[in-house]
Design an enzyme around this catalytic site. Structure first.
Site, short mmCIF file in Angstrom:
data_model
loop_
_atom_site.label_atom_id
_atom_site.label_comp_id
_atom_site.label_asym_id
_atom_site.label_seq_id
_atom_site.Cartn_x
_atom_site.Cartn_y
_atom_site.Cartn_z
N THR A 257 141.07 64.52 -24.18
CA THR A 257 140.94 65.97 -24.10
C THR A 257 141.40 66.56 -25.42
O THR A 257 142.39 66.13 -26.00
CB THR A 257 141.75 66.56 -22.94
OG1 THR A 257 141.21 66.09 -21.70
CG2 THR A 257 141.70 68.08 -22.93
N PHE A 259 142.67 69.91 -27.42
CA PHE A 259 143.39 71.16 -27.18
C PHE A 259 143.42 71.98 -28.47
O PHE A 259 143.39 71.42 -29.57
CB PHE A 259 144.82 70.88 -26.72
CG PHE A 259 144.92 70.05 -25.47
CD1 PHE A 259 145.07 70.66 -24.23
CD2 PHE A 259 144.85 68.67 -25.52
CE1 PHE A 259 145.15 69.90 -23.07
CE2 PHE A 259 144.93 67.90 -24.37
CZ PHE A 259 145.08 68.52 -23.14
#
Length: 356
Positions: A257, A259
């Site tokens: 992921t 960010f």
């Protein structure tokens, strides 16, 4: 052999003493630098400078025993501690505690700063806009499940900038309150459930799947129910006192992921940067093809592009794109100028160092 170990340990103790002295010396120098920045009004957190520090550290240890990842973790904490002595930062993040966003914030800023959990990306944004916090950390995209639309939408109408990015490998764990009972309900964020669909279908095909706002909230819910489980991080198991029944249950091994760090600062070029923009082209045939051709002519690589509805008019879209380079680079300046001449709207969301 015992004598050799004893002598080695004495040397290690001496080295540790020297390390502590040098860290304290570094902290004092950071305080001196902080006073200078206070006079000039410069930001106490300078991503380009921290990128330079890590680059120098990696070069100094080339061929050594420690990996770049280990050095990055060590120096992130040293920088964090020194920054905390200078001017403690307040970091808002998409909470609650022990979410992957929380882990990403710690990876970026170290554990010496003050972290403030928020319930939505918009709440994180408001904390930064109001200057109640210095920076915010929000998820933007997952390598398997795609973009976080709430984050994309909020970036269009705000004065804050993207000033950093973090890439975090995601390992989903199956957490339970009692490992001996039959699990009938499983809590997790929709993205996490999707990431583990094959494993869930094989091991818990009849369990009720309940969506939550975050994986940490899922762990919190599971901690209150004997026959429930959660898909969440190992860190969440420690906070909510759950058993890790199985690690790494995500379907894809390469599950990351990305960010974003948002704040009110513009970062300086580092030579290895990324720029995020949003634009809306004029409604005509071949619009997107022609606009993308601008970046091709200036030999600028687009690493990501996608559309989102404007929510102001039916079937009207804006395009989000990430490109290699800094908004102050000559060819990027020229490309963006040409883009503006051919668009209804263009906004630079921020330029920032690429994540390690």
């Amino acid at each position: 052999m015992a004598k050799n170990i004893s002598e080695t340990r004495k040397i290690i103790d001496k080295v540790d003493t020297e390390i502590v002295k040098l860290i304290n010396k570094r902290a004092k120098l950071a305080l001196e630098a902080g006073k200078s920045k206070g006079i000039s009004g410069a930001a106490f957190y300078v991503p380009s400078r921290e990128k330079e520090v890590l680059k120098n550290v990696f070069a100094a240890c080339k061929g050594g025993v420690l990996s770049d990842e280990a050095l990055n973790n060590i120096y992130t904490e040293i920088i964090s501690a020194c920054r905390n002595a200078e001017a403690p930062a307040k970091i808002a993040f998409l909470g609650p505690w022990a979410t992957f966003t929380h882990q990403a914030a710690i990876k970026k800023f170290g554990s010496s700063d003050f972290f403030i959990p928020c319930s939505t990306p918009i709440e994180v944004l408001k904390e930064v806009e109001s200057e109640r916090t210095n920076f915010g950390v929000v998820p933007i995209e997952n390598s398997n499940e795609g973009s976080v639309n709430a984050t994309l939408d909020m970036l269009v109408d705000t004065d804050v900038y993207i000033c950093g990015e973090i890439s975090l490998k995601i390992e989903q764990c199956f957490l339970v309150k009692d490992p001996k009972v039959k699990i009938t309900r499983i809590y997790s964020h929709p993205h996490a459930i999707a990431q583990c669909s094959v494993w869930l279908g094989k091991h818990y095909p009849d369990a009720e799947l309940v969506s939550t706002a975050s994986t940490a909230e899922a762990a919190k819910n599971a901690s209150k129910e004997t026959y429930a489980a959660a898909i969440a991080s190992e860190a969440a198991s420690k906070i909510y006192k759950l058993y890790v029944l199985q690690k790494g249950i995500q379907d894809g091994r390469q599950n990351y992921t990305r960010f974003l760090v948002i704040g009110k600062i513009n970062t300086c070029p580092t030579g290895n940067d990324k720029t995020s923009i949003v634009f809306m082209g004029k409604d005509r045939v071949g619009m997107l093809y022609n606009l993308l051709g601008i970046f091709n002519r200036y030999k600028i690589n687009l690493t990501r592009i996608e559309s989102r509805p404007t929510k102001k008019k039916a079937w009207e879209y804006v395009f989000f794109a990430d490109l290699e380079g800094h908004s102050l680079d000559k060819k990027v300046i020229k490309a963006l100028e040409e883009l503006k001449n051919n668009c209804v709207y263009v906004k630079v969301l921020g330029s920032y160092p690429k994540s390690n």
